[in-house]
Design a protein around this motif. Structure first.
Motif, short mmCIF file in Angstrom:
data_model
loop_
_atom_site.label_atom_id
_atom_site.label_comp_id
_atom_site.label_asym_id
_atom_site.label_seq_id
_atom_site.Cartn_x
_atom_site.Cartn_y
_atom_site.Cartn_z
N UNK A 211 54.11 -1.05 -19.25
CA UNK A 211 54.21 0.41 -19.23
C UNK A 211 54.07 0.93 -20.65
N UNK A 212 53.89 2.24 -20.76
CA UNK A 212 53.80 2.87 -22.08
C UNK A 212 54.65 4.12 -22.13
N UNK A 213 55.29 4.32 -23.27
CA UNK A 213 56.01 5.55 -23.56
C UNK A 213 55.13 6.41 -24.46
N UNK A 214 55.18 7.72 -24.22
CA UNK A 214 54.34 8.63 -24.99
C UNK A 214 55.20 9.64 -25.74
N UNK A 215 54.75 9.96 -26.94
CA UNK A 215 55.41 10.97 -27.75
C UNK A 215 54.35 11.88 -28.34
N UNK A 216 54.58 13.16 -28.28
CA UNK A 216 53.65 14.14 -28.85
C UNK A 216 54.46 15.16 -29.65
N UNK A 217 54.01 15.42 -30.87
CA UNK A 217 54.70 16.44 -31.67
C UNK A 217 53.76 17.60 -31.95
N UNK A 218 54.34 18.79 -31.85
CA UNK A 218 53.57 20.03 -32.00
C UNK A 218 53.97 20.75 -33.28
N UNK A 219 54.41 19.98 -34.28
CA UNK A 219 54.98 20.57 -35.48
C UNK A 219 54.09 20.39 -36.70
N UNK A 220 52.97 19.72 -36.54
CA UNK A 220 52.09 19.50 -37.68
C UNK A 220 52.62 18.48 -38.67
N UNK A 221 53.51 17.62 -38.22
CA UNK A 221 54.12 16.61 -39.11
C UNK A 221 53.18 15.43 -39.34
N UNK A 222 53.43 14.71 -40.43
CA UNK A 222 52.58 13.58 -40.80
C UNK A 222 53.21 12.22 -40.54
N UNK A 223 54.50 12.19 -40.30
CA UNK A 223 55.19 10.91 -40.08
C UNK A 223 55.83 10.90 -38.69
N UNK A 224 55.78 9.76 -38.03
CA UNK A 224 56.38 9.62 -36.71
C UNK A 224 57.12 8.29 -36.63
N UNK A 225 58.14 8.27 -35.77
CA UNK A 225 59.08 7.15 -35.74
C UNK A 225 59.46 6.81 -34.30
N UNK A 226 59.75 5.55 -34.07
CA UNK A 226 60.41 5.12 -32.84
C UNK A 226 61.79 4.58 -33.19
N UNK A 227 62.81 5.06 -32.46
CA UNK A 227 64.17 4.56 -32.57
C UNK A 227 64.60 4.05 -31.19
N UNK A 228 65.52 3.08 -31.19
CA UNK A 228 66.13 2.57 -29.97
C UNK A 228 67.62 2.86 -30.03
N UNK A 229 68.17 3.39 -28.92
CA UNK A 229 69.62 3.63 -28.85
C UNK A 229 70.17 2.94 -27.62
N UNK A 230 70.84 1.82 -27.85
CA UNK A 230 71.49 1.09 -26.76
C UNK A 230 72.88 1.66 -26.55
N UNK A 231 73.43 1.38 -25.37
CA UNK A 231 74.76 1.90 -25.04
C UNK A 231 75.78 1.43 -26.08
N UNK A 232 76.54 2.39 -26.60
CA UNK A 232 77.63 2.14 -27.52
C UNK A 232 77.20 1.46 -28.82
N UNK A 233 75.94 1.61 -29.19
CA UNK A 233 75.44 1.07 -30.46
C UNK A 233 74.76 2.17 -31.24
N UNK A 234 74.72 2.05 -32.56
CA UNK A 234 74.00 3.07 -33.35
C UNK A 234 72.51 3.03 -33.10
N UNK A 235 71.86 4.13 -33.48
CA UNK A 235 70.40 4.16 -33.39
C UNK A 235 69.80 3.09 -34.28
N UNK A 236 68.77 2.44 -33.79
CA UNK A 236 68.07 1.41 -34.56
C UNK A 236 66.64 1.88 -34.80
N UNK A 237 66.25 1.91 -36.06
CA UNK A 237 64.87 2.25 -36.39
C UNK A 237 63.97 1.09 -35.99
N UNK A 238 62.88 1.40 -35.28
CA UNK A 238 61.95 0.35 -34.83
C UNK A 238 60.67 0.38 -35.66
N UNK A 239 59.99 1.50 -35.63
CA UNK A 239 58.67 1.61 -36.28
C UNK A 239 58.57 2.95 -36.98
N UNK A 240 57.77 2.96 -38.06
CA UNK A 240 57.46 4.19 -38.79
C UNK A 240 55.96 4.26 -39.00
#
Lengths: 112, 111
Positions: A19-48
């Motif tokens: 499967x694939x997850x999709x993200x689209x930003x309408x803000x004209x930004x140049x950097x995008x990120x994926x984070x993972x948030x598991x139950x009861x754990x802090x956000x984890x940076x995945x990709x930049x």
């Protein structure tokens, strides 16, 4: 409305699915990120991605494969996931360094 | 990377000021203090950030001590919709992509 749209909002997949997850930003930004948030754990940076180029891979398993075709779109391709990969996957964007992150509302992924 | 310490949870009465503390004793000179919050079932929302001076916007005020080892986020008139987890993060201005989120403070605003 955050300016960062993630689809789908919820996804249930088996361990052998692709499967694939999709993200689209309408803000004209140049950097995008994926984070993972598991139950009861802090956000984890995945990709930049910065100007479509991957600048950070935070030791993420190869069953997660990002794709950034342009500065407005970011995908996370998923295959042969494990139940422990069940989590909230958050996409974010920022105009440039020095700038705060703008998050989407995430995709809630359940791996069965 | 500098680390932050926040209380696990806090309560605040509706209409009163909510003061959320954060310790960042190992912050370096070029690191900013950022605050975000995450309301249940939503992505984190940027609130405010600062380097040395106090900052204010339409959402909140940020007070940074002179030695920069701690800061306080102030929500001047808390509402029930301010119930959320609040994250204090430090990051140098050259690597915003290295923002590391800890466990934050769960703020409960009660009527």
């Amino acid at each position: 409305e955050t300016g960062v749209t993630q689809t789908p909002r919820h996804l249930v997949m088996g361990m052998t699915n692709k499967k694939s997850l999709k993200c689209e930003q309408h803000l004209g930004h140049n950097a995008m990120y994926w984070y993972k948030q598991s139950a009861k754990k802090p956000l984890e940076l995945m990709f930049v991605y910065n100007f479509k180029e991957q600048t950070e891979n935070n030791s993420v398993p190869s069953r997660f494969s990002p794709e950034c075709p342009n500065s407005s779109h970011l995908f996370l391709h998923l295959h042969t996931l494990q139940p422990e990969d069940s989590a909230l996957y958050l996409c974010a964007s920022s105009p440039e360094t020095y700038s705060p992150l703008h998050f989407g509302n995430g995709t809630r992924l359940t791996v069965t | 990377d500098a680390k932050t310490t926040q209380p696990t949870s806090m309560d605040c009465a509706e209409g009163r000021a909510a003061n959320l503390p954060c310790n960042h004793s190992t912050i370096s000179g070029n690191e900013y203090v950022y605050w975000y919050r995450q309301i249940h079932s939503q992505g984190p929302q940027y609130i405010i950030h600062g380097l040395k001076n106090n900052e204010t916007n339409e959402m909140a005020s940020l007070i940074i001590t002179e030695d920069r080892k701690s800061s306080t986020l102030i929500l001047p008139h808390a509402t029930l919709r301010d119930t959320a987890v609040y994250y204090c993060i430090v990051s140098d201005g050259y690597n915003t992509d290295k923002l590391i989120f800890g466990t934050g403070t769960r703020l409960q605003v009660f009527p």
